[in-house]
Design an enzyme around this catalytic site. Structure first.
Site, PDB file in Angstrom:
ATOM      1  N   TYR A 140       0.861  -1.179   0.000  1.00 50.66           N
ATOM      2  CA  TYR A 140       0.000   0.000   0.000  1.00 50.66           C
ATOM      3  C   TYR A 140       0.898   1.229   0.000  1.00 50.66           C
ATOM      4  O   TYR A 140       1.536   1.540   1.008  1.00 50.66           O
ATOM      5  CB  TYR A 140      -0.892  -0.047   1.248  1.00 50.66           C
ATOM      6  CG  TYR A 140      -1.958   1.022   1.367  1.00 50.66           C
ATOM      7  CD1 TYR A 140      -2.139   2.017   0.418  1.00 50.66           C
ATOM      8  CD2 TYR A 140      -2.799   1.030   2.477  1.00 50.66           C
ATOM      9  CE1 TYR A 140      -3.118   2.972   0.547  1.00 50.66           C
ATOM     10  CE2 TYR A 140      -3.790   1.991   2.626  1.00 50.66           C
ATOM     11  CZ  TYR A 140      -3.936   2.960   1.664  1.00 50.66           C
ATOM     12  OH  TYR A 140      -4.910   3.927   1.812  1.00 50.66           O
ATOM     13  N   LYS A 161      -1.641  -1.284  -3.961  1.00 53.70           N
ATOM     14  CA  LYS A 161      -2.591  -0.183  -4.070  1.00 53.70           C
ATOM     15  C   LYS A 161      -1.798   1.109  -3.957  1.00 53.70           C
ATOM     16  O   LYS A 161      -1.070   1.314  -2.981  1.00 53.70           O
ATOM     17  CB  LYS A 161      -3.643  -0.241  -2.972  1.00 53.70           C
ATOM     18  CG  LYS A 161      -4.628   0.942  -3.063  1.00 53.70           C
ATOM     19  CD  LYS A 161      -5.261   1.300  -1.749  1.00 53.70           C
ATOM     20  CE  LYS A 161      -6.026   2.608  -1.896  1.00 53.70           C
ATOM     21  NZ  LYS A 161      -6.572   3.099  -0.626  1.00 53.70           N
TER      22      LYS A 161
END
Length: 326
Positions: free
Chosen positions: A154, A182
């Site tokens: 992330y 992400k």
């Protein structure tokens, strides 16, 4: 709660090369419905999940930034995992955010996620010490030796003060336990560099957080979006993703303009860094889905901004209705 498993869509596929689960589509970063500081709005959670699932989303990401994860007690985080997985009941994959400054807590939460049937976990870099890239690689190597589920990286430099550099992503992607990333940097150059660098690893999923650039990144090779607006208008975002995936530029432009209206009219009220989150929670409350209570140190919109939000939401809802999304 709906229990119709017959309408479940294929949510992720297994790669034939490294046996990694491949995630694609719209995976909303779910807000955490709260009634009080340490109490989940259980009925609101159920309504929210059914609302998003009926809109065709491809997965759920809980305990991210939009979920106020760092403001929630550890007890509440574990409870949210248990409740969400039970309510979803296998209809689609649940991804659980385990970002923490203490690796032990990340691992504990990952174990709960595994026990409750989640599909994967998501971890940003720990956000206190400013780790160098070799240290970051060592940190994730340590995590994956302890985690019971596949891991999404992330990239959230605005909150962690650390960028997971493309070469670092490339190195970490060689571990079968690390299945995707992400990116919430809103840096198109960074993301396009990632897409180019990972083009020989099609089983590694690349998702973008900011919905304002989701369609263009999918057109250029991204696998989907982790977009907060899909809490409110899931069909709009899934249809935009589908249009981008098939290269329907005319439809992309039409739907993207509504996403930009949401961004400018729901996420930009007041003078707060938290206006995005206040806007989503406030809109969901006005839609009758869940409470807009926010965990400290944040607070929901006061009356004046809430009235503006209601007017803007009505205009957006009318435009979404005109699109006749099916």
């Amino acid at each position: 709660m709906a229990q119709n498993h017959a309408v479940t869509v294929l949510l992720y596929t297994m790669s034939t090369t490294m046996n990694k689960p491949k995630f694609q589509g719209i995976i909303p970063p779910m807000i955490t419905p709260l009634l009080e500081e340490d109490q989940i709005d259980i009925l609101g959670l159920e309504r929210l999940l059914d609302h998003m699932i009926s809109g065709g989303i491809h997965g759920i990401f809980i305990l991210g930034t939009t979920g106020e994860s760092t403001s929630l007690s550890y007890r509440l985080r574990h409870e949210l995992v248990r409740l969400t997985c039970k309510m979803v009941n296998g209809r689609l994959p649940v991804l659980v955010g385990i970002t923490d400054t203490a690796a032990t807590e990340s691992i504990r939460l990952a174990n709960t996620a595994k026990e409750e049937g989640a599909a994967a976990v998501v971890a940003a870099p720990p956000y206190y010490f400013n780790l160098g890239q070799p240290e970051l690689i060592e940190y994730y190597e340590y995590l994956i030796r302890k985690l019971p589920l596949p891991l999404f990286l992330y990239n959230m430099p605005s909150h962690t003060k650390i960028i997971i550099e493309p070469n670092t992503v490339k190195t970490l992607s060689n571990y079968k336990e690390i299945i995707g990333l992400k990116d919430s940097s809103a840096n198109n150059a960074y993301f396009n560099n990632l897409v180019h660098k990972m083009k020989d690893q099609p089983d590694f999923s690349l998702f973008v957080g900011p919905e304002e650039i989701m369609a263009e990144t999918v057109l250029l090779g991204a696998d989907g979006g982790v977009n907060g607006g899909a809490n409110m208008f899931p069909k709009l975002y899934t249809k935009l993703y589908e249009a981008a995936k098939t290269g329907d530029i005319t439809r992309v432009k039409e739907l993207h303009s509504v996403v930009m209206q949401i961004s400018s009219q729901l996420y930009s009220l007041g003078h707060y860094g938290s206006s995005y989150l206040k806007g989503i929670k406030g809109a969901l409350s006005l839609m009758g889905i869940c409470s807009d209570y926010m965990a400290s140190p944040l607070h929901r919109f006061r009356a004046e901004d809430r009235e503006k939000l209601a007017c803007n939401l009505q205009r957006i809802q009318e435009r979404v209705d005109q699109l006749q999304l099916r």
